[in-house]
Motif scaffolding. Structure first.
Motif, short mmCIF file in Angstrom:
data_model
loop_
_atom_site.label_atom_id
_atom_site.label_comp_id
_atom_site.label_asym_id
_atom_site.label_seq_id
_atom_site.Cartn_x
_atom_site.Cartn_y
_atom_site.Cartn_z
N ILE A 164 1.16 -1.02 -0.02
CA ILE A 164 -0.21 0.20 -0.12
C ILE A 164 1.15 1.60 -0.12
O ILE A 164 1.82 1.04 1.07
CB ILE A 164 -0.54 0.38 1.15
CG1 ILE A 164 -1.63 -1.42 1.13
CG2 ILE A 164 -1.82 0.99 1.33
CD1 ILE A 164 -2.65 -1.13 2.83
N ALA A 165 0.61 1.70 -0.97
CA ALA A 165 1.62 2.72 -1.34
C ALA A 165 1.59 3.71 0.02
O ALA A 165 0.19 4.45 0.52
CB ALA A 165 1.50 3.65 -2.42
N GLY A 166 2.96 4.31 0.49
CA GLY A 166 2.58 5.46 1.68
C GLY A 166 1.87 5.28 2.84
O GLY A 166 2.08 5.72 4.08
N SER A 167 1.87 3.63 3.19
CA SER A 167 1.35 2.93 4.28
C SER A 167 2.17 3.33 5.60
O SER A 167 1.44 3.49 6.32
CB SER A 167 0.68 2.55 4.25
OG SER A 167 2.13 0.93 3.46
N HIS A 168 3.91 3.45 5.08
CA HIS A 168 4.80 3.55 6.06
C HIS A 168 4.34 4.73 7.05
O HIS A 168 4.84 5.35 8.00
CB HIS A 168 6.21 3.35 5.48
CG HIS A 168 6.43 4.15 4.67
ND1 HIS A 168 5.25 4.17 3.71
CD2 HIS A 168 7.40 5.45 4.31
CE1 HIS A 168 6.50 5.87 2.63
NE2 HIS A 168 7.11 5.88 3.60
N GLU A 174 -4.17 -0.28 13.18
CA GLU A 174 -4.80 -1.28 13.36
C GLU A 174 -5.00 -2.27 12.39
O GLU A 174 -5.31 -2.24 11.49
CB GLU A 174 -5.51 -1.12 14.40
CG GLU A 174 -5.51 -0.12 15.28
CD GLU A 174 -5.09 -1.04 17.10
OE1 GLU A 174 -4.41 -2.05 16.63
OE2 GLU A 174 -3.91 -0.16 17.13
N THR A 175 -5.20 -3.47 12.91
CA THR A 175 -5.57 -4.63 11.84
C THR A 175 -6.60 -4.14 11.07
O THR A 175 -6.48 -4.49 10.17
CB THR A 175 -5.36 -5.85 12.34
OG1 THR A 175 -3.87 -6.01 12.69
CG2 THR A 175 -5.28 -7.77 11.27
N ALA A 176 -8.11 -4.28 11.69
CA ALA A 176 -8.88 -4.22 11.60
C ALA A 176 -9.55 -2.39 10.77
O ALA A 176 -9.90 -2.68 9.42
CB ALA A 176 -9.64 -4.22 12.71
N GLU A 177 -7.85 -2.07 10.81
CA GLU A 177 -8.25 -1.09 9.51
C GLU A 177 -6.89 -0.73 8.11
O GLU A 177 -7.80 0.03 7.59
CB GLU A 177 -7.56 -0.14 10.61
CG GLU A 177 -7.95 1.23 11.69
CD GLU A 177 -7.88 1.74 12.50
OE1 GLU A 177 -6.24 2.59 12.05
OE2 GLU A 177 -8.34 2.34 13.65
N ILE A 178 -7.00 -1.64 8.45
CA ILE A 178 -5.44 -2.04 6.67
C ILE A 178 -6.34 -2.32 5.72
O ILE A 178 -6.18 -1.46 4.69
CB ILE A 178 -4.51 -3.15 7.23
CG1 ILE A 178 -3.60 -2.93 7.91
CG2 ILE A 178 -3.85 -3.40 5.86
CD1 ILE A 178 -2.69 -4.02 8.78
N ALA A 179 -7.45 -3.01 5.98
CA ALA A 179 -8.12 -3.47 4.59
C ALA A 179 -9.06 -2.50 3.95
O ALA A 179 -8.95 -2.10 3.00
CB ALA A 179 -8.82 -4.39 4.94
N GLY A 180 -9.39 -1.40 4.37
CA GLY A 180 -9.97 -0.19 4.71
C GLY A 180 -8.96 1.30 3.73
O GLY A 180 -9.27 1.77 2.95
N ASP A 186 -3.35 4.11 -3.28
CA ASP A 186 -2.82 3.13 -4.46
C ASP A 186 -1.57 1.93 -3.53
O ASP A 186 -1.99 1.84 -3.30
CB ASP A 186 -2.03 3.99 -5.41
CG ASP A 186 -2.93 4.85 -5.71
OD1 ASP A 186 -3.90 4.65 -6.61
OD2 ASP A 186 -2.67 6.02 -6.44
N SER A 187 -2.72 1.12 -3.69
CA SER A 187 -1.11 -0.65 -4.41
C SER A 187 -0.25 -0.78 -5.60
O SER A 187 -0.94 -0.60 -6.13
CB SER A 187 -2.07 -1.46 -3.97
OG SER A 187 -2.85 -1.79 -4.61
N SER A 188 0.45 -1.19 -5.03
CA SER A 188 1.16 -2.18 -6.15
C SER A 188 1.45 -3.35 -5.68
O SER A 188 2.00 -3.58 -4.68
CB SER A 188 2.70 -1.07 -6.20
OG SER A 188 2.61 -0.13 -6.38
N ILE A 189 1.79 -3.90 -7.06
CA ILE A 189 1.71 -5.41 -7.02
C ILE A 189 3.62 -5.71 -7.71
O ILE A 189 4.16 -5.80 -8.81
CB ILE A 189 1.18 -6.12 -7.78
CG1 ILE A 189 -0.67 -6.41 -7.41
CG2 ILE A 189 1.34 -7.83 -7.50
CD1 ILE A 189 -1.23 -7.20 -8.40
N CYS A 190 4.68 -6.01 -6.62
CA CYS A 190 5.97 -5.89 -6.60
C CYS A 190 6.01 -7.78 -7.56
O CYS A 190 6.53 -8.29 -6.99
CB CYS A 190 6.35 -5.74 -5.86
SG CYS A 190 5.93 -4.49 -5.36
N ALA A 191 5.62 -7.94 -8.40
CA ALA A 191 6.09 -9.77 -9.25
C ALA A 191 7.41 -9.18 -9.65
O ALA A 191 7.94 -7.86 -9.95
CB ALA A 191 5.13 -9.73 -10.94
N ALA A 192 8.10 -10.51 -9.40
CA ALA A 192 9.54 -10.27 -9.92
C ALA A 192 10.07 -11.68 -10.76
O ALA A 192 9.32 -12.57 -10.26
CB ALA A 192 10.16 -11.15 -8.48
#
Length: 192
Positions: A164-168, A174-180, A186-192
Motif C-alpha cells: 500500500i503506497a505511503g502506508s509507512h 490497527e489490523t481492522a483498519e488496514i483493509a480499508g 494506491d497499491s502496487s503488486i511487485c512481481a519478480a
C-alpha cells in the motif's frame, strides 16, 4: 585489479514517498543458483521441507549469513539506511502448490531479539520458532528496511508481494483498519 560491485540505482525519493522500491537484480544467475542450492541442502538436513517457510536462516545457515553480508546485499541496505546497517533477520518463504498459505494485508512490526528484557514501549512479546520477538517503538522500525530477494520467478498470480503506497507514513495501523486503507489507497503488486 580489484573490481567494484555495481550496485543498482535506487530512487530514494520514490522509496521515501511510497515506502518501498523495486530495484534491478544485481545478482548473477550463479549467485542465486548457489544460494538456492545451499538453502535446499540446509532444508534437507535442518528443517521440515513441508513447512512453507523457514525462520532464523541468518543465524542457522552459513550461506544465507554470508550472502546477507555480501557487498551487493549490504550495499543496498547501506544506500537505504546508512553506514550502520546490519542484517538482523532472514526468513525463507517457499510458496509451492503443496505448502502454501494466504497472507492478508498486514504490517511487519515485530523484530527478533536475543532475549526478553522488559523495556518501556516494547511489546507485546511473542516466541516464533524458539526466537523471542517484540514490537518495538516506531522510532526503531523507522530505522529498518526489509530486502526481499527472489530465488525464483514470482509473478502476480503466484505470491507476488503487494504494498500500500505511503502506508509507512501512517505509523502502526490497527489490523481492522488496514483493509480499508488498502481500498482507499494506491497499491502496487511487485512481481519478480
Amino acid at each position: 585489479m580489484i573490481m567494484q560491485t555495481q550496485l543498482p540505482i535506487i530512487d530514494l525519493t520514490v522509496f521515501e514517498r511510497e515506502g518501498f522500491s523495486r530495484i534491478s537484480n544485481p545478482f548473477t544467475f550463479e549467485e542465486i543458483e548457489n544460494l538456492s542450492i545451499s538453502i535446499e541442502d540446509f532444508r534437507d538436513t535442518n528443517s521440515n521441507p513441508l513447512l512453507p517457510g523457514v525462520r532464523n536462516l541468518l543465524r542457522d545457515c552459513t550461506a544465507v549469513r554470508n550472502f546477507s553480508i555480501s557487498e551487493k546485499v549490504f550495499g543496498i541496505a547501506k544506500s537505504l539506511i546508512g553506514e550502520n546497517a546490519k542484517p538482523v533477520r532472514s526468513i525463507l518463504f517457499d510458496k509451492t502448490p503443496a505448502p502454501n498459505w494466504y497472507v492478508t494485508w498486514h504490517q511487519d512490526v515485530s523484530i527478533a531479539v536475543a532475549e526478553r528484557i522488559d523495556v518501556e514501549n516494547y511489546g507485546p512479546w511473542s516466541l516464533k520458532e524458539d526466537v523471542v520477538h517484540v514490537q518495538p517503538p516506531k522510532e526503531i522500525l523507522e530505522q529498518m528496511v526489509s530486502l526481499r530477494i527472489h530465488l525464483d520467478h514470482c509473478p502476480e498470480e503466484n505470491g507476488a508481494i503487494k504494498f500500500i503506497a505511503g502506508s509507512h507514513k501512517h505509523g502502526h495501523i490497527e489490523t481492522a483498519e488496514i483493509a480499508g486503507l488498502a481500498e482507499r489507497s494506491d497499491s502496487s503488486i511487485c512481481a519478480a
